[in-house]
Design a protein around this motif. Sequence first.
Motif, PDB file in Angstrom:
ATOM      1  N   VAL A 151       0.922  -1.292  -0.131  1.00  0.00           N
ATOM      2  CA  VAL A 151       0.416  -0.087  -0.047  1.00  0.00           C
ATOM      3  C   VAL A 151       1.145   1.072   0.184  1.00  0.00           C
ATOM      4  CG1 VAL A 151      -1.788   1.377   1.304  1.00  0.00           C
ATOM      5  CG2 VAL A 151      -1.971  -1.210   1.014  1.00  0.00           C
ATOM      6  N   VAL A 152       2.026   1.521   0.771  1.00  0.00           N
ATOM      7  CA  VAL A 152       2.435   2.037   1.095  1.00  0.00           C
ATOM      8  C   VAL A 152       3.822   2.847  -0.137  1.00  0.00           C
ATOM      9  CG1 VAL A 152       4.673   3.605   1.722  1.00  0.00           C
ATOM     10  CG2 VAL A 152       2.830   2.343   3.173  1.00  0.00           C
ATOM     11  N   ALA A 153       3.981   1.462  -1.469  1.00  0.00           N
ATOM     12  CA  ALA A 153       5.265   1.561  -1.991  1.00  0.00           C
ATOM     13  C   ALA A 153       3.730   1.568  -3.167  1.00  0.00           C
ATOM     14  CB  ALA A 153       5.117   0.397  -2.705  1.00  0.00           C
ATOM     15  N   ASP A 154       2.521   1.976  -3.533  1.00  0.00           N
ATOM     16  CA  ASP A 154       1.442   2.214  -4.541  1.00  0.00           C
ATOM     17  C   ASP A 154       0.750   3.554  -3.616  1.00  0.00           C
ATOM     18  OD1 ASP A 154      -0.550   1.667  -6.526  1.00  0.00           O
ATOM     19  OD2 ASP A 154      -1.906   2.062  -4.809  1.00  0.00           O
ATOM     20  N   ALA A 155       1.254   4.233  -3.171  1.00  0.00           N
ATOM     21  CA  ALA A 155       0.685   5.665  -3.114  1.00  0.00           C
ATOM     22  C   ALA A 155       2.391   6.577  -2.767  1.00  0.00           C
ATOM     23  CB  ALA A 155       0.814   5.858  -1.691  1.00  0.00           C
ATOM     24  N   VAL A 156       3.126   5.773  -2.750  1.00  0.00           N
ATOM     25  CA  VAL A 156       4.630   6.666  -3.039  1.00  0.00           C
ATOM     26  C   VAL A 156       4.621   6.486  -4.928  1.00  0.00           C
ATOM     27  CG1 VAL A 156       7.401   6.730  -3.486  1.00  0.00           C
ATOM     28  CG2 VAL A 156       6.123   5.517  -1.253  1.00  0.00           C
ATOM     29  N   VAL A 157       4.357   5.480  -5.554  1.00  0.00           N
ATOM     30  CA  VAL A 157       3.877   5.646  -7.309  1.00  0.00           C
ATOM     31  C   VAL A 157       3.787   7.551  -7.164  1.00  0.00           C
ATOM     32  CG1 VAL A 157       3.524   5.051  -9.295  1.00  0.00           C
ATOM     33  CG2 VAL A 157       4.361   3.503  -7.754  1.00  0.00           C
ATOM     34  N   ARG A 158       2.428   7.261  -7.089  1.00  0.00           N
ATOM     35  CA  ARG A 158       1.382   8.506  -7.149  1.00  0.00           C
ATOM     36  C   ARG A 158       2.521   9.014  -7.008  1.00  0.00           C
ATOM     37  NH1 ARG A 158      -3.074   4.987  -5.845  1.00  0.00           N
ATOM     38  NH2 ARG A 158      -2.701   5.535  -4.219  1.00  0.00           N
ATOM     39  N   ALA A 209       7.228  14.662   0.007  1.00  0.00           N
ATOM     40  CA  ALA A 209       6.246  12.844   0.850  1.00  0.00           C
ATOM     41  C   ALA A 209       6.899  12.012  -0.665  1.00  0.00           C
ATOM     42  CB  ALA A 209       4.851  13.293   0.592  1.00  0.00           C
ATOM     43  N   ALA A 210       6.744  12.973  -1.030  1.00  0.00           N
ATOM     44  CA  ALA A 210       7.649  11.846  -2.776  1.00  0.00           C
ATOM     45  C   ALA A 210       9.197  11.870  -3.019  1.00  0.00           C
ATOM     46  CB  ALA A 210       7.326  12.703  -4.218  1.00  0.00           C
ATOM     47  N   THR A 211      10.178  12.459  -2.256  1.00  0.00           N
ATOM     48  CA  THR A 211      10.920  13.027  -1.971  1.00  0.00           C
ATOM     49  C   THR A 211      11.607  11.770  -1.158  1.00  0.00           C
ATOM     50  OG1 THR A 211      11.882  14.925  -2.894  1.00  0.00           O
ATOM     51  CG2 THR A 211      13.213  13.795  -1.931  1.00  0.00           C
ATOM     52  N   HIS A 212      10.819  11.524   0.187  1.00  0.00           N
ATOM     53  CA  HIS A 212      11.319  10.866   1.571  1.00  0.00           C
ATOM     54  C   HIS A 212      10.994   9.288   1.173  1.00  0.00           C
ATOM     55  CE1 HIS A 212      14.048  14.276   2.867  1.00  0.00           C
ATOM     56  NE2 HIS A 212      13.131  14.882   2.597  1.00  0.00           N
ATOM     57  N   ARG A 213       9.241   9.474   0.263  1.00  0.00           N
ATOM     58  CA  ARG A 213       8.315   7.961   0.314  1.00  0.00           C
ATOM     59  C   ARG A 213       7.397   8.011   1.595  1.00  0.00           C
ATOM     60  NH1 ARG A 213      12.785   4.118  -1.701  1.00  0.00           N
ATOM     61  NH2 ARG A 213      13.955   5.618  -3.283  1.00  0.00           N
ATOM     62  N   ALA A 214       7.453   9.048   1.599  1.00  0.00           N
ATOM     63  CA  ALA A 214       6.575   8.905   2.905  1.00  0.00           C
ATOM     64  C   ALA A 214       5.274   9.742   2.888  1.00  0.00           C
ATOM     65  CB  ALA A 214       7.262  10.004   3.832  1.00  0.00           C
ATOM     66  N   PRO A 215       4.374   9.041   3.033  1.00  0.00           N
ATOM     67  CA  PRO A 215       3.026   9.006   2.024  1.00  0.00           C
ATOM     68  C   PRO A 215       2.170   9.886   3.663  1.00  0.00           C
ATOM     69  CG  PRO A 215       2.683   6.703   2.238  1.00  0.00           C
ATOM     70  CD  PRO A 215       4.392   7.324   1.960  1.00  0.00           C
ATOM     71  N   ASP A 216       2.654   9.269   4.766  1.00  0.00           N
ATOM     72  CA  ASP A 216       2.256   9.678   5.933  1.00  0.00           C
ATOM     73  C   ASP A 216       2.011  11.396   6.170  1.00  0.00           C
ATOM     74  OD1 ASP A 216       4.496  10.371   7.920  1.00  0.00           O
ATOM     75  OD2 ASP A 216       5.335   8.610   6.524  1.00  0.00           O
ATOM     76  N   ARG A 217       3.136  11.851   5.464  1.00  0.00           N
ATOM     77  CA  ARG A 217       3.213  13.479   5.637  1.00  0.00           C
ATOM     78  C   ARG A 217       1.980  14.145   5.056  1.00  0.00           C
ATOM     79  NH1 ARG A 217       9.695  16.221   4.551  1.00  0.00           N
ATOM     80  NH2 ARG A 217      10.898  13.700   6.197  1.00  0.00           N
ATOM     81  N   LEU A 218       1.841  13.308   4.043  1.00  0.00           N
ATOM     82  CA  LEU A 218       0.276  13.868   3.818  1.00  0.00           C
ATOM     83  C   LEU A 218      -0.647  13.568   4.176  1.00  0.00           C
ATOM     84  CD1 LEU A 218      -0.986  15.600   0.941  1.00  0.00           C
ATOM     85  CD2 LEU A 218      -0.605  13.015  -0.319  1.00  0.00           C
ATOM     86  N   ALA A 219      -1.291  12.536   4.385  1.00  0.00           N
ATOM     87  CA  ALA A 219      -1.587  12.136   5.226  1.00  0.00           C
ATOM     88  C   ALA A 219      -2.195  13.396   6.680  1.00  0.00           C
ATOM     89  CB  ALA A 219      -1.644  10.581   6.137  1.00  0.00           C
ATOM     90  N   ARG A 220      -1.214  13.555   7.225  1.00  0.00           N
ATOM     91  CA  ARG A 220      -0.889  14.577   8.625  1.00  0.00           C
ATOM     92  C   ARG A 220      -1.331  15.823   7.893  1.00  0.00           C
ATOM     93  NH1 ARG A 220       4.023  11.010  10.202  1.00  0.00           N
ATOM     94  NH2 ARG A 220       5.153  12.493   9.215  1.00  0.00           N
ATOM     95  N   HIS A 221      -1.084  16.117   7.096  1.00  0.00           N
ATOM     96  CA  HIS A 221      -1.155  17.264   5.982  1.00  0.00           C
ATOM     97  C   HIS A 221      -2.681  17.886   5.502  1.00  0.00           C
ATOM     98  CE1 HIS A 221      -0.271  21.386   3.844  1.00  0.00           C
ATOM     99  NE2 HIS A 221      -1.072  20.833   2.878  1.00  0.00           N
TER     100      HIS A 221
END
Length: 477
Positions: free
Chosen positions: A136-143, A409-421
Amino acid sequence: MTPVELSRTVLHAVRRAVDDGELSVTVPERAVVTEPGPGGCGDFATTIALQLARPAGRPPQRVAEILRNRLVEADGIRDVVVTGPGFLNISLDEDADPVAGLVREIREQGVRYGYGDALAGQVLALRVPYEVRAEVVADAVVRLVGTQGGRATVEHGAPVNLRPVPAPEDPAPLGPDAAQWALLHPAAHDRPRITADHLVQREGNPLFRVRYAHARVRSVSRNAARLGFTAEPGPLVSPAESGPLVPSPLSFDAESGPLVPSPLSFDAESGPLVPSPLSFDAESGPLVPSPLSFDAESGPLVPSPLSFDAESGPLVPPPSSFDAQPALLAPPSPFTAEPAPLAPLAPPSPSRAAPGPLAARPHPPAGPHIGTAPHPGTTLAHTPHPDAAEVARPLLAPLADHPRILAAAATHRAPDRLARHLVTVADAVLPLLPFVLPLGEEKPSAAHRARLALAEAAGTVLAGGLSLLGIDAPEHL
């Protein structure tokens, strides 16, 4: 000038200082501008001088002065003030409305607002284990990588370069949206909670707040369309437009003359306030709050609730509201002594056996402001709502920061940053929504259209962010 444009202006000032030999530093990729903190001033503030002080080998205040001399020359900037250890506080020209500029940019780009080229031309190979959260995390990082001009692929094999803490159990029973959020909202090194809390529609559920904020924005837009107005960027508060009035002890309209009631009871400086509902005395003429009673010894009107004893005559206040001691009777109202077309209030005739409340009769209409609450000390007038801009202010920073969050979020492969934002944006837009639509007999104004545009801009950011996380943004909730 939008916050993004101001950030570019700050970087341009740094580049000019480097080219002129006043600073010997590497120009950073971005300059963060936010609203001024405690002790600050102006429209925006930046800590770029503190960031560059160490590499430049100079005190932060000296770096701030170097940058200030160049920023004050930029178009759209009225003044720059250095405060604290080296904060740059920037005031924009009056014609440069940062809110309108930011809203126009979001409206033009839509859900693609925040897309950039930070990863342009790069191809990232994500190697993940066979585990549901990693997938799931990898799929979000791709986007997310795609929003920054890059491309990412997902592979299974060693060595693994994307391994978030696995989920303790299968999240599928939560449903697709809640399961996505449960796996993406925690940071990769945190253990996700797979519980039914993600399904509860309460304030304590971050996913609910984000989706609820988007649904509320869409609902406000639909209701605005029914009222016949649409969004248009502009000032959130316009002096030329009518806005909700705030409470006032007593106001007077020079055209219609009657007093405007207030739900308040007493002002320690000006005396007793006149509560509503009103009634009218055919003998004395003026509007008199009802139910009211009169004390023959002290004279002033005593606010209700009061009762009357037909045998003894004195006022008998309820034990839960008033003390029966005469010392708590309100002092005489100063409003009866002021010149006005209203006759002064007259005490009851001594010949009457027992004073009582005046008979309630319908009073003449006092214009469209009856039932509203004007600001203390003001006259009845069209006044813009003083709180709309303050309520909207916390929303500007997260909206302006959205492009930076997407890039990080894209550079650090961290979709959690977008979720908290997204949670931050949702919490900031919800207090604004009650100010968007006209209230009562109010007519839609330019300020309402501007607030609607700002709310819709926040809804656009929420919808785009949820889509990148693979979560539905509902129209109704």
